[in-house]
Scaffold this motif. Sequence first.
Motif, PDB file in Angstrom:
ATOM      1  N   GLY A 108     -15.469   1.036   3.779  1.00  0.00           N
ATOM      2  CA  GLY A 108     -15.644   1.706   2.482  1.00  0.00           C
ATOM      3  C   GLY A 108     -15.994   3.170   2.619  1.00  0.00           C
ATOM      4  O   GLY A 108     -16.096   3.886   1.621  1.00  0.00           O
ATOM      5  N   ALA A 109     -16.202   3.660   3.831  1.00  0.00           N
ATOM      6  CA  ALA A 109     -16.525   5.081   4.032  1.00  0.00           C
ATOM      7  C   ALA A 109     -15.538   5.662   5.047  1.00  0.00           C
ATOM      8  O   ALA A 109     -14.878   4.928   5.775  1.00  0.00           O
ATOM      9  N   VAL A 110     -15.475   6.988   5.070  1.00  0.00           N
ATOM     10  CA  VAL A 110     -14.621   7.662   6.050  1.00  0.00           C
ATOM     11  C   VAL A 110     -15.548   8.254   7.114  1.00  0.00           C
ATOM     12  O   VAL A 110     -16.535   8.910   6.779  1.00  0.00           O
ATOM     13  N   LEU A 160      -5.893   0.131   2.951  1.00  0.00           N
ATOM     14  CA  LEU A 160      -4.663   0.790   3.432  1.00  0.00           C
ATOM     15  C   LEU A 160      -4.225   1.894   2.459  1.00  0.00           C
ATOM     16  O   LEU A 160      -3.718   2.939   2.886  1.00  0.00           O
ATOM     17  N   ILE A 161      -4.432   1.664   1.175  1.00  0.00           N
ATOM     18  CA  ILE A 161      -4.097   2.705   0.193  1.00  0.00           C
ATOM     19  C   ILE A 161      -4.993   3.933   0.421  1.00  0.00           C
ATOM     20  O   ILE A 161      -4.536   5.077   0.410  1.00  0.00           O
ATOM     21  N   ARG A 162      -6.271   3.678   0.676  1.00  0.00           N
ATOM     22  CA  ARG A 162      -7.192   4.784   0.972  1.00  0.00           C
ATOM     23  C   ARG A 162      -6.708   5.555   2.204  1.00  0.00           C
ATOM     24  O   ARG A 162      -6.715   6.780   2.224  1.00  0.00           O
ATOM     25  N   ALA A 163      -6.233   4.809   3.197  1.00  0.00           N
ATOM     26  CA  ALA A 163      -5.723   5.460   4.416  1.00  0.00           C
ATOM     27  C   ALA A 163      -4.528   6.348   4.075  1.00  0.00           C
ATOM     28  O   ALA A 163      -4.429   7.492   4.545  1.00  0.00           O
ATOM     29  N   PHE A 206      -8.165  -5.507   1.486  1.00  0.00           N
ATOM     30  CA  PHE A 206      -7.454  -5.004   2.671  1.00  0.00           C
ATOM     31  C   PHE A 206      -6.385  -3.989   2.245  1.00  0.00           C
ATOM     32  O   PHE A 206      -6.291  -2.887   2.805  1.00  0.00           O
ATOM     33  N   VAL A 207      -5.617  -4.356   1.216  1.00  0.00           N
ATOM     34  CA  VAL A 207      -4.575  -3.431   0.719  1.00  0.00           C
ATOM     35  C   VAL A 207      -5.237  -2.156   0.184  1.00  0.00           C
ATOM     36  O   VAL A 207      -4.741  -1.045   0.414  1.00  0.00           O
ATOM     37  N   ALA A 208      -6.378  -2.304  -0.469  1.00  0.00           N
ATOM     38  CA  ALA A 208      -7.092  -1.117  -1.001  1.00  0.00           C
ATOM     39  C   ALA A 208      -7.498  -0.188   0.146  1.00  0.00           C
ATOM     40  O   ALA A 208      -7.412   1.043   0.035  1.00  0.00           O
ATOM     41  N   ALA A 233       0.827  -1.219   0.000  1.00  0.00           N
ATOM     42  CA  ALA A 233       0.000   0.000   0.000  1.00  0.00           C
ATOM     43  C   ALA A 233       0.858   1.263   0.000  1.00  0.00           C
ATOM     44  O   ALA A 233       0.323   2.375  -0.026  1.00  0.00           O
ATOM     45  N   GLY A 234       2.178   1.097   0.066  1.00  0.00           N
ATOM     46  CA  GLY A 234       3.071   2.261   0.061  1.00  0.00           C
ATOM     47  C   GLY A 234       3.113   2.971   1.406  1.00  0.00           C
ATOM     48  O   GLY A 234       3.403   4.171   1.474  1.00  0.00           O
TER      49      GLY A 234
END
Length: 248
Positions: free
Chosen positions: A200-202, A240-243, A236-238, A123-124
């Motif tokens: 899926g939401a913040v 973390l990328i969003r985070a 899960f990785v997606a 996720a970088g």
Amino acid sequence: MSVHAIPERPARYFLLRSRARVERMRAAAVSLANPLTDTWRTRVPDEPAPDDDVTTLDALARAIDRCTRCPLYRNATQGVAGEGPKAARIMLVGEQPGDQEDRQGRPFVGPAGQLLDAALDEAGLDRRRLFLTNAVKHFKFEPRGKRRLHQNPTIAEIDICRWWLDKERALVEPELIVTLGASALRGVTGRSVSIKSMRGAVHRLEGGGRLIATVHPSFLLRMPDRTRAAAERAAFVADLIRARKLAA
Ligand code: URA
């Protein structure tokens, strides 16, 4: 309501009372085989946790190790505090230390931690820049011979341990909290909400900061169906990328 005058007590009275409290705790402690030493040991802190001296992460870690707020401290090797820089923008919250974490005194160093590390890489996200912690600070387990089998913490245990999570949050003041699994979500929100309904939401958190909810890495480790496991891992990785993007 009537108010009663409280007679003044000499300092020695409080000293004796606190010693008596420690003696009571020693008497109540349970002995269990601890594979860390392969001997029967009883873990009882010398004194009750000093709750007030927690203005630094180091002091907080010491207080967590001496915590006796719930019975989980009795059989764990140590209290495992969160780890990471005070300036971290993202806080990851897991459930509780596992066997390896309990031995090493660090969060996410066992199999779930290895999966998490790999997912963070993908996720970088640099683990060294995150604050990693747990909703519950002592390992809860059931002894099976020399093995210690993970047990889920109860809602009461999570709610009692929020005392420490809140102190970590107050010191680190993360912009974003990522909850890993249902216990973490309960720990942070104080409510029993499903991951599905939050994912899926913040979400805005009371008192500042935002939250995203995802699954626990152990959930991915336990998945027998490889195709489904791969899809869940990608999701899960997606998350973390969003985070990463949210806290950028
Ligand atoms: N699982 C958690 O929730 N936290 C850890 O630190 C390790 C495993």
